[in-house]
Motif scaffolding. Sequence first.
Motif, PDB file in Angstrom:
ATOM      1  N   ALA A 129      12.041   7.261   8.422  1.00 20.59           N
ATOM      2  CA  ALA A 129      11.927   6.080   8.882  1.00 20.59           C
ATOM      3  C   ALA A 129      12.672   6.061   7.634  1.00 20.59           C
ATOM      4  O   ALA A 129      12.775   4.613   7.162  1.00 20.59           O
ATOM      5  CB  ALA A 129      10.267   5.032   8.105  1.00 20.59           C
TER       6      ALA A 129
ATOM      7  N   VAL B 220      10.486   3.795   2.197  1.00 24.57           N
ATOM      8  CA  VAL B 220       9.430   3.682   2.800  1.00 24.57           C
ATOM      9  C   VAL B 220       8.399   3.646   1.010  1.00 24.57           C
ATOM     10  O   VAL B 220       8.515   4.377   1.248  1.00 24.57           O
ATOM     11  CB  VAL B 220       9.068   4.522   3.222  1.00 24.57           C
ATOM     12  CG1 VAL B 220       7.520   3.843   4.298  1.00 24.57           C
ATOM     13  CG2 VAL B 220      10.041   4.590   5.546  1.00 24.57           C
TER      14      VAL B 220
ATOM     15  N   ARG C 107       7.464  -2.542   7.874  1.00 19.64           N
ATOM     16  CA  ARG C 107       7.001  -2.197   9.173  1.00 19.64           C
ATOM     17  C   ARG C 107       7.550  -0.491   9.345  1.00 19.64           C
ATOM     18  O   ARG C 107       7.083  -0.123   9.754  1.00 19.64           O
ATOM     19  CB  ARG C 107       8.092  -2.710   9.145  1.00 19.64           C
ATOM     20  CG  ARG C 107      10.109  -3.103   8.663  1.00 19.64           C
ATOM     21  CD  ARG C 107      10.887  -4.403   9.035  1.00 19.64           C
ATOM     22  NE  ARG C 107      11.957  -4.342   8.214  1.00 19.64           N
ATOM     23  CZ  ARG C 107      12.481  -3.453   7.994  1.00 19.64           C
ATOM     24  NH1 ARG C 107      12.518  -2.095   9.399  1.00 19.64           N
ATOM     25  NH2 ARG C 107      13.842  -3.310   7.526  1.00 19.64           N
ATOM     26  N   LEU C 108       8.168  -0.036   8.149  1.00 18.87           N
ATOM     27  CA  LEU C 108       8.633   0.873   8.467  1.00 18.87           C
ATOM     28  C   LEU C 108       7.715   1.922   8.344  1.00 18.87           C
ATOM     29  O   LEU C 108       7.493   2.746   8.827  1.00 18.87           O
ATOM     30  CB  LEU C 108       9.754   1.407   7.459  1.00 18.87           C
ATOM     31  CG  LEU C 108      11.163   0.863   7.515  1.00 18.87           C
ATOM     32  CD1 LEU C 108      12.280   1.327   6.733  1.00 18.87           C
ATOM     33  CD2 LEU C 108      11.016   1.257   8.813  1.00 18.87           C
TER      34      LEU C 108
ATOM     35  N   PHE D 138       5.092   2.365  11.140  1.00 20.09           N
ATOM     36  CA  PHE D 138       5.966   2.826  12.375  1.00 20.09           C
ATOM     37  C   PHE D 138       5.952   4.188  12.105  1.00 20.09           C
ATOM     38  O   PHE D 138       6.023   5.409  13.404  1.00 20.09           O
ATOM     39  CB  PHE D 138       7.602   2.142  12.573  1.00 20.09           C
ATOM     40  CG  PHE D 138       8.510   4.089  12.977  1.00 20.09           C
ATOM     41  CD1 PHE D 138       9.071   3.616  14.166  1.00 20.09           C
ATOM     42  CD2 PHE D 138       9.175   4.132  12.519  1.00 20.09           C
ATOM     43  CE1 PHE D 138       9.761   4.888  15.128  1.00 20.09           C
ATOM     44  CE2 PHE D 138      10.447   5.052  12.609  1.00 20.09           C
ATOM     45  CZ  PHE D 138      10.336   6.220  13.986  1.00 20.09           C
ATOM     46  N   LEU D 139       6.067   4.776  11.232  1.00 18.80           N
ATOM     47  CA  LEU D 139       5.628   6.324  10.898  1.00 18.80           C
ATOM     48  C   LEU D 139       4.238   6.853  10.940  1.00 18.80           C
ATOM     49  O   LEU D 139       4.377   7.359  11.954  1.00 18.80           O
ATOM     50  CB  LEU D 139       6.221   6.958   9.394  1.00 18.80           C
ATOM     51  CG  LEU D 139       6.554   7.914   8.749  1.00 18.80           C
ATOM     52  CD1 LEU D 139       7.977   8.684   9.255  1.00 18.80           C
ATOM     53  CD2 LEU D 139       6.497   8.022   6.864  1.00 18.80           C
TER      54      LEU D 139
ATOM     55  N   HIS E 182      13.869   8.410  14.393  1.00 20.49           N
ATOM     56  CA  HIS E 182      13.307   7.474  13.682  1.00 20.49           C
ATOM     57  C   HIS E 182      14.040   5.468  13.604  1.00 20.49           C
ATOM     58  O   HIS E 182      14.324   5.438  14.720  1.00 20.49           O
ATOM     59  CB  HIS E 182      14.872   7.722  12.942  1.00 20.49           C
ATOM     60  CG  HIS E 182      16.423   7.779  13.451  1.00 20.49           C
ATOM     61  ND1 HIS E 182      17.145   6.641  13.312  1.00 20.49           N
ATOM     62  CD2 HIS E 182      16.927   8.735  14.130  1.00 20.49           C
ATOM     63  CE1 HIS E 182      18.456   7.343  13.892  1.00 20.49           C
ATOM     64  NE2 HIS E 182      18.242   8.148  14.801  1.00 20.49           N
ATOM     65  N   HIS E 183      14.236   5.465  13.006  1.00 20.56           N
ATOM     66  CA  HIS E 183      14.881   3.600  12.800  1.00 20.56           C
ATOM     67  C   HIS E 183      15.577   2.788  12.848  1.00 20.56           C
ATOM     68  O   HIS E 183      15.562   2.005  13.051  1.00 20.56           O
ATOM     69  CB  HIS E 183      13.141   3.284  11.454  1.00 20.56           C
ATOM     70  CG  HIS E 183      14.407   3.406  10.049  1.00 20.56           C
ATOM     71  ND1 HIS E 183      14.814   5.298  10.185  1.00 20.56           N
ATOM     72  CD2 HIS E 183      15.009   2.897   9.610  1.00 20.56           C
ATOM     73  CE1 HIS E 183      15.782   5.406   8.958  1.00 20.56           C
ATOM     74  NE2 HIS E 183      16.440   3.405   8.316  1.00 20.56           N
TER      75      HIS E 183
ATOM     76  N   VAL F   9      14.041   3.937  17.782  1.00 17.29           N
ATOM     77  CA  VAL F   9      13.146   2.761  18.032  1.00 17.29           C
ATOM     78  C   VAL F   9      13.784   1.579  15.970  1.00 17.29           C
ATOM     79  O   VAL F   9      13.351   1.718  15.373  1.00 17.29           O
ATOM     80  CB  VAL F   9      11.378   2.747  17.041  1.00 17.29           C
ATOM     81  CG1 VAL F   9      10.664   1.551  17.643  1.00 17.29           C
ATOM     82  CG2 VAL F   9      10.670   3.323  18.533  1.00 17.29           C
TER      83      VAL F   9
ATOM     84  N   GLY G  63      14.257  -0.597  13.052  1.00 20.48           N
ATOM     85  CA  GLY G  63      14.084  -1.546  12.262  1.00 20.48           C
ATOM     86  C   GLY G  63      14.281  -2.680  12.270  1.00 20.48           C
ATOM     87  O   GLY G  63      13.675  -3.618  11.604  1.00 20.48           O
TER      88      GLY G  63
ATOM     89  N   THR H  59      12.214  -3.776  20.240  1.00 21.78           N
ATOM     90  CA  THR H  59      11.267  -3.902  19.723  1.00 21.78           C
ATOM     91  C   THR H  59      10.411  -4.469  20.227  1.00 21.78           C
ATOM     92  O   THR H  59      10.457  -5.508  21.356  1.00 21.78           O
ATOM     93  CB  THR H  59      12.165  -5.532  18.510  1.00 21.78           C
ATOM     94  OG1 THR H  59      12.903  -5.002  17.932  1.00 21.78           O
ATOM     95  CG2 THR H  59      10.407  -6.110  18.365  1.00 21.78           C
TER      96      THR H  59
ATOM     97  N   ASP I 295       8.276  -0.949  21.636  1.00 21.45           N
ATOM     98  CA  ASP I 295       7.585   0.756  20.879  1.00 21.45           C
ATOM     99  C   ASP I 295       6.478   0.967  20.560  1.00 21.45           C
ATOM    100  O   ASP I 295       6.104   1.225  19.941  1.00 21.45           O
ATOM    101  CB  ASP I 295       8.237   0.150  19.479  1.00 21.45           C
ATOM    102  CG  ASP I 295       7.874  -0.610  18.648  1.00 21.45           C
ATOM    103  OD1 ASP I 295       7.346  -1.713  19.609  1.00 21.45           O
ATOM    104  OD2 ASP I 295       8.596  -1.458  17.723  1.00 21.45           O
TER     105      ASP I 295
END
Length: 382
Positions: free
Chosen positions: A219, A223, A230-231, A234-235, A287-288, A307, A309, A331, A334
Amino acid sequence: MKILFITGGGPATVFALAPLATAARGAGHEVFMAGNADLLPAINASALPAISTTDLPIQHFTTQDRAGHRVDSPLGKPLAEQGNFTGRWFGRLAAASLAPLRHFTQHWRPDLIVGGTTTYAAALLAAHLDVPYVRQAWDAIDARHIHPGANEELQPELAELGLSQLPEPDLFLDVCPPSLRPHQAAPATPLQFILGNQHRPLKPWMYTRTHRPRICLTAGSQVTRDARHRLYEFLTRAIAELTPLDTDILIAAPDALAPDLHAQHDNVHAGWVPLDIVAPTCDLLVHHGGGVTSLTGMRAGTPQVIVPGAEMLAGAARTLADYGAALTLPTGDDTPERLGQACHQALTDDTYRKRAQALREEIQAMPTPADTVHALEDLTHH
């Protein structure tokens, strides 16, 4: 010839410019690289002389205006608002950098200035010194929606130079593969993307494969451990979904996160990962949507699941997906289940690998930084 490279933001903005700066230095030119103080270790790690433009952290420019009033993030807002916000904070960074750069160039006057995609201080300083200005794209993300915000933010500095808007570069170097460039993109000289990277001693797992498919998850370098980040969210979601797959998982993340990630998943590698070394050994990069991360995957010929960010990253991700070298989850779609499905699809459908390798061949056919030094030299001869 004296060449001043100017960058700003996170470490990726250094590593994107470092190959050309190193090539120019290797050709016998005097080279300095300037950036915000947080970037000096990355510049020095790239074996380049470093100059600080401002001691203020990037968070200062992204969270408050020049008067010190709080500025709210436009995350989740339309693309135009995100672009304006980004242009404005890069503009504030440029304004804060200009006086130190002018002071430096009183003692070391460059013949040429090279700036990254949104390093607007490069354009302003070149106009002040009346020397050629080169813009080098950091990544394959279209930045045209960002520049207007910088023009608005930098009106006082532009007026001082007798300008109403930022000057166009004398040369625009674009690392975006030709197949992915928007049809309406500005004319550019192609430049092969080669990832600069901060290195440490390598271990065998970094450059060798195992019998199982390998997935690299990242991400980016920004991070934090904040669960609301948010990252980070996601991770952690991605790790939970990928762990059950019969794969080797590498997590490229800041060292500060490694203990937590290992505690949650003791069967994965987590922490510093040299992406330029690791990516070619991977079957999938998840990854983001970071621009340098995406290009690293493209150069390695590695399929990607992205995905984004932020909406600003989504356009380039969709273009890569349309080409067939990636899958993109919009978005709102995901969820961990969808992410797992996308990764399984990318790993089992060989068309993604073939398209990714075609893109790698296209990148390898573009002019190298060493080839491009001649274009920089030509600017000062005219």
